[in-house]
Design a protein around this motif. Structure first.
Motif, PDB file in Angstrom:
ATOM      1  N   LEU A  39      11.743 102.898  56.250  1.00 28.95           N
ATOM      2  CA  LEU A  39      10.743 102.696  57.360  1.00 28.95           C
ATOM      3  C   LEU A  39      10.259 104.125  57.924  1.00 28.95           C
ATOM      4  O   LEU A  39      10.635 105.218  58.115  1.00 28.95           O
ATOM      5  CB  LEU A  39      11.787 102.236  58.897  1.00 28.95           C
ATOM      6  CG  LEU A  39      12.033 100.882  58.586  1.00 28.95           C
ATOM      7  CD1 LEU A  39      12.888 100.379  59.526  1.00 28.95           C
ATOM      8  CD2 LEU A  39      10.888  99.792  58.623  1.00 28.95           C
ATOM      9  N   SER A  40       8.888 104.184  58.144  1.00 31.47           N
ATOM     10  CA  SER A  40       8.119 105.132  58.531  1.00 31.47           C
ATOM     11  C   SER A  40       8.352 105.622  60.114  1.00 31.47           C
ATOM     12  O   SER A  40       8.585 104.483  60.600  1.00 31.47           O
ATOM     13  CB  SER A  40       6.712 104.913  58.366  1.00 31.47           C
ATOM     14  OG  SER A  40       5.858 105.938  58.724  1.00 31.47           O
ATOM     15  N   GLY A  41       8.363 106.923  60.286  1.00 34.27           N
ATOM     16  CA  GLY A  41       8.543 107.073  61.764  1.00 34.27           C
ATOM     17  C   GLY A  41       8.743 108.697  61.833  1.00 34.27           C
ATOM     18  O   GLY A  41       9.024 109.295  60.944  1.00 34.27           O
ATOM     19  N   HIS A  42       8.643 109.324  62.963  1.00 38.99           N
ATOM     20  CA  HIS A  42       8.632 110.755  63.139  1.00 38.99           C
ATOM     21  C   HIS A  42       9.978 110.857  63.103  1.00 38.99           C
ATOM     22  O   HIS A  42      10.291 112.123  62.382  1.00 38.99           O
ATOM     23  CB  HIS A  42       8.318 111.166  64.376  1.00 38.99           C
ATOM     24  CG  HIS A  42       8.235 112.550  64.906  1.00 38.99           C
ATOM     25  ND1 HIS A  42       7.312 113.403  63.957  1.00 38.99           N
ATOM     26  CD2 HIS A  42       8.923 113.190  65.761  1.00 38.99           C
ATOM     27  CE1 HIS A  42       7.595 114.673  64.753  1.00 38.99           C
ATOM     28  NE2 HIS A  42       8.445 114.458  65.695  1.00 38.99           N
ATOM     29  N   SER A  43      11.263 110.202  63.620  1.00 40.70           N
ATOM     30  CA  SER A  43      12.485 110.484  63.474  1.00 40.70           C
ATOM     31  C   SER A  43      12.704 109.627  62.083  1.00 40.70           C
ATOM     32  O   SER A  43      11.898 109.771  61.108  1.00 40.70           O
ATOM     33  CB  SER A  43      13.222 109.782  64.574  1.00 40.70           C
ATOM     34  OG  SER A  43      13.197 108.441  64.812  1.00 40.70           O
ATOM     35  N   ASP A  64      10.915 105.578  78.933  1.00 39.28           N
ATOM     36  CA  ASP A  64      11.052 104.949  77.598  1.00 39.28           C
ATOM     37  C   ASP A  64      11.498 106.200  76.611  1.00 39.28           C
ATOM     38  O   ASP A  64      11.195 107.427  76.992  1.00 39.28           O
ATOM     39  CB  ASP A  64      10.150 104.107  76.947  1.00 39.28           C
ATOM     40  CG  ASP A  64       8.607 104.852  76.879  1.00 39.28           C
ATOM     41  OD1 ASP A  64       8.744 106.180  76.677  1.00 39.28           O
ATOM     42  OD2 ASP A  64       7.514 104.533  77.211  1.00 39.28           O
ATOM     43  N   LYS A  65      11.847 105.736  75.229  1.00 41.83           N
ATOM     44  CA  LYS A  65      12.148 106.859  74.398  1.00 41.83           C
ATOM     45  C   LYS A  65      10.838 107.978  74.017  1.00 41.83           C
ATOM     46  O   LYS A  65      11.182 109.208  73.781  1.00 41.83           O
ATOM     47  CB  LYS A  65      12.369 106.350  72.764  1.00 41.83           C
ATOM     48  CG  LYS A  65      11.356 105.698  72.050  1.00 41.83           C
ATOM     49  CD  LYS A  65      12.162 104.951  71.058  1.00 41.83           C
ATOM     50  CE  LYS A  65      10.971 104.168  70.414  1.00 41.83           C
ATOM     51  NZ  LYS A  65      10.528 102.993  71.012  1.00 41.83           N
ATOM     52  N   PRO A  70       9.240 112.715  72.497  1.00 45.40           N
ATOM     53  CA  PRO A  70       7.782 112.458  72.093  1.00 45.40           C
ATOM     54  C   PRO A  70       7.613 112.848  70.704  1.00 45.40           C
ATOM     55  O   PRO A  70       8.288 113.927  70.154  1.00 45.40           O
ATOM     56  CB  PRO A  70       7.095 113.587  72.707  1.00 45.40           C
ATOM     57  CG  PRO A  70       7.997 114.505  73.549  1.00 45.40           C
ATOM     58  CD  PRO A  70       9.443 113.802  73.433  1.00 45.40           C
ATOM     59  N   SER A  71       7.008 112.254  69.745  1.00 43.62           N
ATOM     60  CA  SER A  71       6.767 112.421  68.488  1.00 43.62           C
ATOM     61  C   SER A  71       5.836 113.515  68.180  1.00 43.62           C
ATOM     62  O   SER A  71       5.831 113.976  67.007  1.00 43.62           O
ATOM     63  CB  SER A  71       6.134 111.007  67.833  1.00 43.62           C
ATOM     64  OG  SER A  71       4.699 110.964  68.593  1.00 43.62           O
ATOM     65  N   TYR A  76      12.049 116.619  66.724  1.00 45.11           N
ATOM     66  CA  TYR A  76      12.426 115.291  66.615  1.00 45.11           C
ATOM     67  C   TYR A  76      12.181 114.718  65.088  1.00 45.11           C
ATOM     68  O   TYR A  76      12.627 113.711  64.814  1.00 45.11           O
ATOM     69  CB  TYR A  76      12.139 114.363  67.501  1.00 45.11           C
ATOM     70  CG  TYR A  76      12.437 114.833  69.088  1.00 45.11           C
ATOM     71  CD1 TYR A  76      13.848 115.009  69.173  1.00 45.11           C
ATOM     72  CD2 TYR A  76      11.672 115.114  70.077  1.00 45.11           C
ATOM     73  CE1 TYR A  76      14.289 115.460  70.514  1.00 45.11           C
ATOM     74  CE2 TYR A  76      11.920 115.569  71.177  1.00 45.11           C
ATOM     75  CZ  TYR A  76      13.542 115.618  71.610  1.00 45.11           C
ATOM     76  OH  TYR A  76      13.821 116.293  72.614  1.00 45.11           O
ATOM     77  N   LYS A  77      11.335 115.810  64.493  1.00 46.29           N
ATOM     78  CA  LYS A  77      11.196 115.289  63.253  1.00 46.29           C
ATOM     79  C   LYS A  77      12.364 114.929  62.361  1.00 46.29           C
ATOM     80  O   LYS A  77      13.134 116.034  62.255  1.00 46.29           O
ATOM     81  CB  LYS A  77      10.287 116.286  62.145  1.00 46.29           C
ATOM     82  CG  LYS A  77       9.574 116.017  60.875  1.00 46.29           C
ATOM     83  CD  LYS A  77       8.645 115.052  61.021  1.00 46.29           C
ATOM     84  CE  LYS A  77       8.147 114.608  59.742  1.00 46.29           C
ATOM     85  NZ  LYS A  77       7.711 113.213  59.389  1.00 46.29           N
ATOM     86  N   ASP A  78      12.475 113.844  61.777  1.00 36.98           N
ATOM     87  CA  ASP A  78      13.373 113.287  60.796  1.00 36.98           C
ATOM     88  C   ASP A  78      14.749 113.307  61.415  1.00 36.98           C
ATOM     89  O   ASP A  78      15.828 113.255  60.602  1.00 36.98           O
ATOM     90  CB  ASP A  78      13.480 114.079  59.365  1.00 36.98           C
ATOM     91  CG  ASP A  78      12.206 113.945  58.747  1.00 36.98           C
ATOM     92  OD1 ASP A  78      11.743 112.622  58.742  1.00 36.98           O
ATOM     93  OD2 ASP A  78      11.686 114.871  57.979  1.00 36.98           O
TER      94      ASP A  78
END
Length: 166
Positions: A39-43, A64-65, A70-71, A76-78
């Protein structure tokens, strides 16, 4: 002015979805699931945990998250979404709430996730400093309908209930 009644019970809902992409781990409920896509995502892109985070934050009226993690913030990367879930639990407890229960459903055509559900419940319960018996996690397909059915992505929705701390 009318004095508001104290509310000692709240419910929040959360939803998240991410596209499936190559060259990425598939992490759901903090569990790495063997699959050829992730799944793609900043985290880490864990849609299940993300939906749970928003349900808890919503129930406590804490935003909210994206407000808290924040992305646009490189820290918060990965990052493990379970680590963020632990921070959410701290925010909820700090606001005077105790988690009563969490119930979530993942929408995924493939892979089959049934064998991983108990481990996901244990991981989420641990991150929330509660027991797995308060965490419900289910999975369903969309019978080949929509982006989930075409295996373009996955989604999750969650409901969380909170009780005011005495």
């Amino acid at each position: 002015m009318v004095e508001p009644n104290p509310i000692d019970f709240r419910v929040g809902i959360g939803f998240d979805s991410h596209p499936l992409v190559p060259d990425r781990r598939l992490v759901l409920g903090g569990v790495e699931v063997p699959f050829h896509l992730g799944l793609s995502g900043h985290s880490d892109g864990d849609v299940l945990v993300h939906a749970i985070m928003d349900a808890l934050l919503g129930a406590a009226a804490l935003g909210d998250k994206g407000v808290h993690f924040p992305s646009s913030d490189p820290q918060y990367k990965d990052i493990s979404s379970l680590a963020l879930l632990t921070r959410v639990a701290d925010l909820v407890h700090g606001a005077g709430w105790r988690i009563s229960n969490v119930d979530a459903t993942m929408l995924a055509q493939n892979p089959r996730l049934g064998p991983y559900l108990d481990t996901m419940r244990a991981q989420v319960g641990s991150a929330l400093s509660t027991t797995a018996d308060l965490i419900g996690i289910k999975v369903t397909t969309t019978d080949f309908l929509g982006f989930v059915g075409r295996e373009e992505g996955m989604a999750a929705c969650a409901v969380a209930s909170l009780i005011k701390e005495a």
